[in-house]
Design a protein around this motif. Structure first.
Motif, PDB file in Angstrom:
ATOM      1  N   SER A   1       0.811  -1.220   0.000  1.00 10.29           N
ATOM      2  CA  SER A   1       0.000   0.000   0.000  1.00 10.29           C
ATOM      3  C   SER A   1       0.843   1.269   0.000  1.00 10.29           C
ATOM      4  CB  SER A   1      -0.951   0.008   1.203  1.00 10.29           C
ATOM      5  OG  SER A   1      -0.234   0.022   2.427  1.00 10.29           O
ATOM      6  N   GLY A   2       2.117   1.149   0.368  1.00 10.19           N
ATOM      7  CA  GLY A   2       2.998   2.316   0.411  1.00 10.19           C
ATOM      8  C   GLY A   2       3.398   2.674   1.830  1.00 10.19           C
ATOM      9  N   CYS A   3       4.393   3.553   1.944  1.00  8.41           N
ATOM     10  CA  CYS A   3       4.882   4.000   3.255  1.00  8.41           C
ATOM     11  C   CYS A   3       4.615   5.489   3.403  1.00  8.41           C
ATOM     12  CB  CYS A   3       6.377   3.719   3.398  1.00  8.41           C
ATOM     13  SG  CYS A   3       7.102   4.332   4.936  1.00  8.41           S
TER      14      CYS A   3
ATOM     15  N   VAL B   1      17.325   5.596  10.988  1.00  2.48           N
ATOM     16  CA  VAL B   1      18.468   6.127  10.242  1.00  2.48           C
ATOM     17  C   VAL B   1      19.427   5.005   9.842  1.00  2.48           C
ATOM     18  CG1 VAL B   1      18.352   8.418  11.288  1.00  2.48           C
ATOM     19  CG2 VAL B   1      19.759   6.642  12.365  1.00  2.48           C
ATOM     20  N   LEU B   2      19.160   3.792  10.306  1.00  5.17           N
ATOM     21  CA  LEU B   2      19.973   2.622   9.963  1.00  5.17           C
ATOM     22  C   LEU B   2      19.068   1.485   9.481  1.00  5.17           C
ATOM     23  CD1 LEU B   2      22.422   2.489  13.018  1.00  5.17           C
ATOM     24  CD2 LEU B   2      23.030   3.134  10.683  1.00  5.17           C
ATOM     25  N   GLY B   3      19.468   0.794   8.438  1.00  3.21           N
ATOM     26  CA  GLY B   3      18.790  -0.428   8.017  1.00  3.21           C
ATOM     27  C   GLY B   3      17.401  -0.270   7.442  1.00  3.21           C
ATOM     28  N   ALA B   4      16.987   0.957   7.113  1.00  2.00           N
ATOM     29  CA  ALA B   4      15.644   1.162   6.570  1.00  2.00           C
ATOM     30  C   ALA B   4      15.614   0.789   5.088  1.00  2.00           C
ATOM     31  CB  ALA B   4      15.209   2.605   6.760  1.00  2.00           C
ATOM     32  N   SER B   5      14.418   0.768   4.522  1.00  2.00           N
ATOM     33  CA  SER B   5      14.262   0.501   3.090  1.00  2.00           C
ATOM     34  C   SER B   5      13.211   1.449   2.534  1.00  2.00           C
ATOM     35  CB  SER B   5      13.839  -0.951   2.854  1.00  2.00           C
ATOM     36  OG  SER B   5      12.461  -1.138   3.151  1.00  2.00           O
ATOM     37  N   GLU B   6      13.039   1.415   1.212  1.00  2.00           N
ATOM     38  CA  GLU B   6      12.018   2.266   0.593  1.00  2.00           C
ATOM     39  C   GLU B   6      10.607   1.827   0.959  1.00  2.00           C
ATOM     40  OE1 GLU B   6      12.072  -0.228  -3.636  1.00  2.00           O
ATOM     41  OE2 GLU B   6      12.502   1.909  -3.588  1.00  2.00           O
ATOM     42  N   HIS B   7      10.500   0.648   1.589  1.00  2.00           N
ATOM     43  CA  HIS B   7       9.190   0.122   1.956  1.00  2.00           C
ATOM     44  C   HIS B   7       8.797   0.426   3.402  1.00  2.00           C
ATOM     45  CE1 HIS B   7       9.088  -2.066  -1.821  1.00  2.00           C
ATOM     46  NE2 HIS B   7      10.317  -2.478  -1.576  1.00  2.00           N
ATOM     47  N   CYS B   8       9.780   0.760   4.255  1.00  2.00           N
ATOM     48  CA  CYS B   8       9.466   1.018   5.665  1.00  2.00           C
ATOM     49  C   CYS B   8      10.639   1.699   6.345  1.00  2.00           C
ATOM     50  CB  CYS B   8       9.131  -0.287   6.384  1.00  2.00           C
ATOM     51  SG  CYS B   8       8.631  -0.073   8.116  1.00  2.00           S
ATOM     52  N   VAL B   9      10.328   2.720   7.148  1.00  2.00           N
ATOM     53  CA  VAL B   9      11.363   3.442   7.904  1.00  2.00           C
ATOM     54  C   VAL B   9      11.024   3.473   9.393  1.00  2.00           C
ATOM     55  CG1 VAL B   9      12.125   4.851   5.962  1.00  2.00           C
ATOM     56  CG2 VAL B   9      10.227   5.653   7.393  1.00  2.00           C
ATOM     57  N   ALA B  10      10.151   2.579   9.835  1.00  2.00           N
ATOM     58  CA  ALA B  10       9.757   2.538  11.236  1.00  2.00           C
ATOM     59  C   ALA B  10      10.878   1.957  12.096  1.00  2.00           C
ATOM     60  CB  ALA B  10       8.489   1.696  11.407  1.00  2.00           C
TER      61      ALA B  10
ATOM     62  N   VAL C   1      18.574 -13.334  20.138  1.00  2.00           N
ATOM     63  CA  VAL C   1      17.770 -12.112  20.096  1.00  2.00           C
ATOM     64  C   VAL C   1      18.231 -11.212  18.953  1.00  2.00           C
ATOM     65  CG1 VAL C   1      17.233  -9.968  21.322  1.00  2.00           C
ATOM     66  CG2 VAL C   1      17.115 -12.140  22.524  1.00  2.00           C
ATOM     67  N   ALA C   2      19.521 -11.163  18.702  1.00  2.00           N
ATOM     68  CA  ALA C   2      20.049 -10.325  17.620  1.00  2.00           C
ATOM     69  C   ALA C   2      19.531 -10.754  16.250  1.00  2.00           C
ATOM     70  CB  ALA C   2      21.574 -10.363  17.639  1.00  2.00           C
ATOM     71  N   GLU C   3      19.059 -11.992  16.133  1.00  2.00           N
ATOM     72  CA  GLU C   3      18.556 -12.507  14.862  1.00  2.00           C
ATOM     73  C   GLU C   3      17.042 -12.693  14.867  1.00  2.00           C
ATOM     74  OE1 GLU C   3      20.790 -16.086  14.587  1.00  2.00           O
ATOM     75  OE2 GLU C   3      22.685 -15.077  14.154  1.00  2.00           O
ATOM     76  N   LEU C   4      16.401 -12.370  15.989  1.00  2.00           N
ATOM     77  CA  LEU C   4      14.952 -12.564  16.096  1.00  2.00           C
ATOM     78  C   LEU C   4      14.175 -11.576  15.233  1.00  2.00           C
ATOM     79  CD1 LEU C   4      12.469 -13.889  17.557  1.00  2.00           C
ATOM     80  CD2 LEU C   4      12.720 -12.077  19.286  1.00  2.00           C
ATOM     81  N   HIS C   5      14.560 -10.316  15.294  1.00  2.00           N
ATOM     82  CA  HIS C   5      13.847  -9.282  14.553  1.00  2.00           C
ATOM     83  C   HIS C   5      14.467  -9.076  13.177  1.00  2.00           C
ATOM     84  CE1 HIS C   5      13.267  -8.388  18.886  1.00  2.00           C
ATOM     85  NE2 HIS C   5      12.018  -8.242  18.484  1.00  2.00           N
ATOM     86  N   ARG C   6      13.643  -8.647  12.227  1.00  2.00           N
ATOM     87  CA  ARG C   6      14.077  -8.475  10.846  1.00  2.00           C
ATOM     88  C   ARG C   6      14.227  -7.002  10.496  1.00  2.00           C
ATOM     89  NH1 ARG C   6      10.947  -8.945   7.241  1.00  2.00           N
ATOM     90  NH2 ARG C   6      12.208  -9.818   5.578  1.00  2.00           N
ATOM     91  N   LEU C   7      15.120  -6.715   9.561  1.00  2.00           N
ATOM     92  CA  LEU C   7      15.093  -5.416   8.905  1.00  2.00           C
ATOM     93  C   LEU C   7      13.968  -5.446   7.876  1.00  2.00           C
ATOM     94  CD1 LEU C   7      18.898  -4.675   8.455  1.00  2.00           C
ATOM     95  CD2 LEU C   7      17.315  -3.693  10.123  1.00  2.00           C
ATOM     96  N   PRO C   8      13.434  -4.283   7.475  1.00  2.00           N
ATOM     97  CA  PRO C   8      12.203  -4.290   6.676  1.00  2.00           C
ATOM     98  C   PRO C   8      12.349  -4.866   5.276  1.00  2.00           C
ATOM     99  CG  PRO C   8      13.078  -2.065   6.874  1.00  2.00           C
ATOM    100  CD  PRO C   8      13.871  -2.926   7.809  1.00  2.00           C
ATOM    101  N   GLY C   9      13.464  -4.534   4.575  1.00  2.00           N
ATOM    102  CA  GLY C   9      13.607  -5.023   3.204  1.00  2.00           C
ATOM    103  C   GLY C   9      12.353  -4.743   2.398  1.00  2.00           C
ATOM    104  N   ASP C  10      11.901  -5.753   1.635  1.00  2.00           N
ATOM    105  CA  ASP C  10      10.668  -5.593   0.860  1.00  2.00           C
ATOM    106  C   ASP C  10       9.484  -6.304   1.515  1.00  2.00           C
ATOM    107  OD1 ASP C  10      11.360  -8.199   0.435  1.00  2.00           O
ATOM    108  OD2 ASP C  10      11.491  -8.061  -1.746  1.00  2.00           O
ATOM    109  N   ALA C  11       9.655  -6.726   2.782  1.00  2.00           N
ATOM    110  CA  ALA C  11       8.568  -7.384   3.519  1.00  2.00           C
ATOM    111  C   ALA C  11       8.490  -6.844   4.946  1.00  2.00           C
ATOM    112  CB  ALA C  11       8.777  -8.896   3.530  1.00  2.00           C
ATOM    113  N   PRO C  12       8.180  -5.554   5.117  1.00  2.00           N
ATOM    114  CA  PRO C  12       8.170  -4.959   6.453  1.00  2.00           C
ATOM    115  C   PRO C  12       7.045  -5.456   7.350  1.00  2.00           C
ATOM    116  CG  PRO C  12       7.360  -3.385   4.847  1.00  2.00           C
ATOM    117  CD  PRO C  12       7.903  -4.554   4.073  1.00  2.00           C
TER     118      PRO C  12
END
Length: 330
Positions: free
Chosen positions: A136-138, A150-159, A189-200
């Motif tokens: 739907s967009g960001c 400011v780190l690890g964001a993508s064009e699909h999500c910056v939360a 824990v460091a691998e539990l959460h994902r960066l948004p990529g194209d599937a936020p």
């Protein structure tokens, strides 16, 4: 509020089976995040499986060292636990920096890890949001971005991820114990959460129906000298603009080991591995600390309203590391 079914789980296997068999089902712990989202229309589960009364509400020492924290342990109880305050103060400090006293009395360890972003566009169902409705967009990209990544964001999500506790657990290299339809597994824990990529819309690596049962802390002597610092707009009930969880092992003025994690900067708690590499074997002084911060933040990309986060993160990390060194000298 949409109609939904409610079921109280008798054990972990029963809970996992109930949720795994229903695509629209969800686990209910303290409910401090999920119920809010149900009221807003962000979450619409058709079945809630209550796991709050399962026997995962203890904190205990592990035989080989370390500590196991049950998934249902309340945040307030965990923060006050002597074992945590003495051996892992960074975790107690992070918990006390989160939410309010009332919420900490209800929120659980697993629920805190799995809370979703507080992005205003995610919580507003009248606005497009890829995390809520993929494709739907960001809205945040061209909106209000003071609190965003400011780190690890993508064009699909910056939360950003809102948890304070998860930042401390990331620095501690904690291990999450998970029960699923096919049995148990462990996830750092460091691998539990994902960066948004194209599937936020996917916050974590957990599959539907997988239940967190415990969090294991390693035996880590240097964690007894650890700090959590949270910079926010007000002193209570506010999410981090920037937060830092850190610990240092220093001998004869040289850093032998370092653990650092940032909060408030990314879609997940951010393990500062580049900063740790700079610190390792270097003099424990301000110059080293600034080089470490600069190395970690070199890839930062700010949005319209949050450029201040980069120098704020740099200065906060330097201040925390400096305070850790001074504390060890006392």
């Amino acid at each position: 509020m949409r109609p939904f079914e409610y079921e109280r789980a008798s054990d972990a296997v029963d809970a996992v089976a109930s949720v795994a068999s229903r695509p629209g089902a969800a686990f209910l712990g303290g409910g401090t995040n999920l119920i809010d989202h149900m009221k807003l229309g962000v979450a619409t589960p058709d079945l809630l499986v209550d796991v709050a009364r399962l026997p995962f509400d203890t904190v205990e020492s592990l035989p080989g060292g370390g500590v196991r924290i049950g998934a249902a342990v309340r945040n307030s109880g965990l923060a006050a636990e002597p074992l945590i305050r003495e051996r892992y103060p960074v975790l107690s400090q992070a918990l006390l920096a989160g939410a309010s006293g009332q919420l900490r009395n209800l929120a659980t360890t697993a629920g805190n890890l799995l809370q979703r972003t507080r992005c205003v566009y995610f919580q507003d169902v009248t606005t497009p949001c890829n995390k809520r409705e993929p494709g739907s967009g960001c809205s945040a990209l061209h909106g209000y971005t003071r609190y965003h990544a400011v780190l690890g964001a993508s064009e699909h999500c910056v939360a950003v991820h809102p948890s304070d506790m998860a930042v401390a657990l990331t620095a501690l290299d904690a291990l999450v114990q998970v029960q699923g339809p096919d049995g148990g597994r462990s996830v750092r824990v460091a691998e539990l959460h994902r960066l948004p990529g194209d599937a936020p819309d996917r916050d974590t690596v957990l599959e539907h129906g997988e239940l967190i049962t415990a969090v294991d802390l390693p035996e880590l002597p240097m964690a007894a000298h650890s700090l959590y610092r949270k910079v926010r707009d007000r002193a209570s009930y506010a999410f981090a603009l920037v937060s830092v969880a850190a610990m240092l092992d220093v001998e004869d003025g040289t850093v032998l080991e370092a653990r650092v994690a940032f909060g408030g900067l990314a879609h997940k708690p951010w393990r500062a591995s580049r900063a740790e590499d700079v610190l390792l074997g270097a003099p424990a002084n301000e110059e080293t600390f600034r080089r470490a911060a600069d190395a970690e933040l070199a890839g930062a990309r700010h949005l319209r309203d949050n450029a201040f986060k980069v120098p704020m993160a740099r200065n906060t990390l330097v201040a925390v590391l400096r305070d850790l060194v001074q504390e060890r000298r006392r």
